[in-house]
Design a protein around this motif. Structure first.
Motif, PDB file in Angstrom:
ATOM      1  N   CYS A  28      86.307  35.184  32.556  1.00  0.00           N
ATOM      2  CA  CYS A  28      86.214  36.617  32.314  1.00  0.00           C
ATOM      3  C   CYS A  28      85.115  37.122  33.229  1.00  0.00           C
ATOM      4  CB  CYS A  28      85.902  36.917  30.850  1.00  0.00           C
ATOM      5  SG  CYS A  28      85.700  38.678  30.495  1.00  0.00           S
ATOM      6  N   ARG A  38      92.288  42.028  24.987  1.00  0.00           N
ATOM      7  CA  ARG A  38      92.085  41.178  26.168  1.00  0.00           C
ATOM      8  C   ARG A  38      93.434  40.862  26.793  1.00  0.00           C
ATOM      9  NH1 ARG A  38      87.971  41.198  22.111  1.00  0.00           N
ATOM     10  NH2 ARG A  38      86.015  41.049  23.256  1.00  0.00           N
ATOM     11  N   GLU A  64      90.025  44.098  28.590  1.00  0.00           N
ATOM     12  CA  GLU A  64      89.151  43.107  29.213  1.00  0.00           C
ATOM     13  C   GLU A  64      90.028  42.029  29.852  1.00  0.00           C
ATOM     14  OE1 GLU A  64      85.240  41.519  27.474  1.00  0.00           O
ATOM     15  OE2 GLU A  64      86.710  39.962  26.957  1.00  0.00           O
ATOM     16  N   TRP A  66      90.985  38.526  31.624  1.00  0.00           N
ATOM     17  CA  TRP A  66      90.682  37.097  31.734  1.00  0.00           C
ATOM     18  C   TRP A  66      91.762  36.454  32.610  1.00  0.00           C
ATOM     19  CZ3 TRP A  66      87.348  34.111  28.133  1.00  0.00           C
ATOM     20  CH2 TRP A  66      86.593  34.931  27.270  1.00  0.00           C
TER      21      TRP A  66
END
Length: 268
Positions: A28, A38, A64, A66
């Motif tokens: 991340c 995410r 977010e 990753w």
């Protein structure tokens, strides 16, 4: 410290630091403050997962980003390449369960789509299903794409470029770059050939199947067939371009991802 922020480095959005067995599996690069969801991304055969790095700014702060790094590249370059499917998927799933906070969605391109699908199945079996699965440039998983791999690395690269139109000219024309890239590509193709579809295993989360209009590997009927893999809604959409349409259709793809991720959050 590397410019990449690996998840063994604690952050406000990460779980516990990764134990030795998981180091480098998940990245991340830019944790967000209280993201709504995410998105965990998987690259194609021979691909560098940092291909998703430009998406960070365009999806933040609500999403977010990753990504997954397979053995033999990036921070895992000392590890032998993975060529067996089941142990790899088990290892990735274990790392995701331990270290990626929920809610979570998955995105995979080509080989990455199969990896994302199988990880989604394992998460579901662990009662931790993702919110959404995005599969890109991949036909229904019952379709097996196993190339007869030539022993010569140059022949391998040219064969893959002929089928997928995605090997950079710089690699094709440079023996040094080819020598570096070919082992990773070969291992990933062997990994994909080791995959076995188990039709009785079905998801219960929405699937969005994406493809390029000029990609012969993902005709509309194959994208639509992903509905068989979930009891929830499945949608499909095609964009200008071939197997690597993401390069030229990034804006449209990201709009589709944002819409898909907004749905489980009640914002669609």
């Amino acid at each position: 410290m590397s410019e990449l922020r690996q998840v063994e480095v604690e952050s406000a959005s990460s779980a516990a630091p990764l134990p030795t067995g998981h180091r480098g599996v998940l990245t991340c690069q830019r944790p967000q403050t209280n993201p709504a969801i995410r998105l965990l991304c998987f690259a194609h055969s021979g691909g560098n997962p940092r291909m998703f790095q430009p998406w960070i700014d365009q999806l933040a702060p609500a999403v977010e980003l990753w990504w997954v790094t397979l053995p033999g590249r990036g921070p895992r370059w000392r590890e032998p390449h993975a060529t067996r499917w089941e142990p790899l998927v088990a290892d990735i799933t274990e790392a995701v369960v331990a270290h990626v906070p929920r809610p979570l969605a998955l995105f995979g391109h080509s080989l990455g789509a199969l990896l994302a699908f199988d990880v989604a199945l394992r998460l579901t079996e662990a009662d931790l299903p993702p919110e959404h699965l995005f599969v890109s440039a991949r036909a229904h998983p019952r379709r097996q794409f196993a190339l007869e791999l030539p022993a010569d690395d140059t022949d391998l690269l040219r064969l893959v470029d002929e089928v997928y139109r995605g090997v950079p000219e710089a690699i094709l024309n440079s023996p040094e770059l080819a020598e570096h890239f070919a082992p990773t590509l070969r291992a990933d193709l062997m990994l994909g050939a080791d995959y076995r579809y188990r039709g009785a295993r079905t998801l219960s989360v929405p699937i969005t199947a994406l493809g390029g209009v000029d990609d012969p590997m993902t005709p509309t009927e194959e994208l639509a067939a992903w509905q068989d893999c979930t009891t929830a809604t499945a949608r499909w959409r095609q964009f200008p371009g071939g197997h690597f349409y993401l390069d030229e259709s990034e804006a449209g793809v990201l709009r589709t991802i944002r819409r898909g991720l907004a749905a489980p959050m009640g914002k669609e």
